[in-house]
Enzyme design. Sequence first.
Site, PDB file in Angstrom:
ATOM      1  N   CYS A 292       1.150  -1.440  -0.079  1.00 47.69           N
ATOM      2  CA  CYS A 292       0.140  -0.290  -0.377  1.00 47.69           C
ATOM      3  C   CYS A 292       0.533   1.396  -0.372  1.00 47.69           C
ATOM      4  CB  CYS A 292      -0.926  -0.380   1.192  1.00 47.69           C
ATOM      5  SG  CYS A 292      -2.462   1.093   0.339  1.00 47.69           S
TER       6      CYS A 292
ATOM      7  N   HIS B 243      -3.487  -5.495  -0.310  1.00 48.46           N
ATOM      8  CA  HIS B 243      -3.605  -5.351   1.175  1.00 48.46           C
ATOM      9  C   HIS B 243      -3.585  -6.701   1.274  1.00 48.46           C
ATOM     10  CE1 HIS B 243      -3.370  -1.538   3.330  1.00 48.46           C
ATOM     11  NE2 HIS B 243      -4.547  -0.793   2.619  1.00 48.46           N
TER      12      HIS B 243
ATOM     13  N   GLU C 151      -2.037  -8.573   3.395  1.00 49.29           N
ATOM     14  CA  GLU C 151      -2.921  -9.407   4.654  1.00 49.29           C
ATOM     15  C   GLU C 151      -4.031  -9.535   4.906  1.00 49.29           C
ATOM     16  OE1 GLU C 151      -2.506  -4.898   5.305  1.00 49.29           O
ATOM     17  OE2 GLU C 151      -1.663  -6.728   4.353  1.00 49.29           O
TER      18      GLU C 151
END
Length: 216
Positions: free
Chosen positions: A84, A193, A195
């Site tokens: 990001c 992202h 995650e």
Amino acid sequence: MAGSIVIVDYGMGNLRSVAKAVEHVAPVGTQVLISDSADAILNADRVVFPGQGAAADCMAALHGRGLVAPLAEAARTRPFLGICMGMQVMLSHSEENQGVHLLNWFEGTVQHFPSMHDANGLALKIPQMGWNGIRHTHPHPLWHGIADEARFYFVHSYFCRPNDTNLVAGSTDYGMTYASALAQGSVFAIQAHPEKSAADGLTLLKNFTRWDGKAD
């Protein structure tokens, strides 16, 4: 291939969620550390550079913590993953905050999404927030086991426009086509992202924890 992975802490981003995801997929015995220490970063086998928020705040934090030079050295010498804002600040300059000079690892600019409409004429929301596909523009070890156009989770109002299109490892369509992943040498960066991107995001992080930093 255990070794150590440092998640760079410069006061921005949900570091705990990144660390937990990396710990989940890393080889047994891997040490995963959240740190703002230059020594820890330079002693790590791999470095993850996450982030969210404003470009000016990010650069101020990096300078304030003395991390600009250590990060550049780490990116030159070992596998390095930007996420990001950690991708955006690799470029030269951002339009955000009335203009911000970035790390300038890759020549190019970070630009605000223009006003755009979908195929039905409806205005697209900015920031882009939600799931979108990433098209693999060239092969890379971090794409292993991830289908072309697999969907990742995005939250951003600005996009990267590198001068050298050969840097673009993935692209995404959101009213326009923009670079959503960059790669050169031992550096890989993604606008989304991982995650927060379910199985495919975890696969990308797993690939990173095993990557030797070579593109082939």
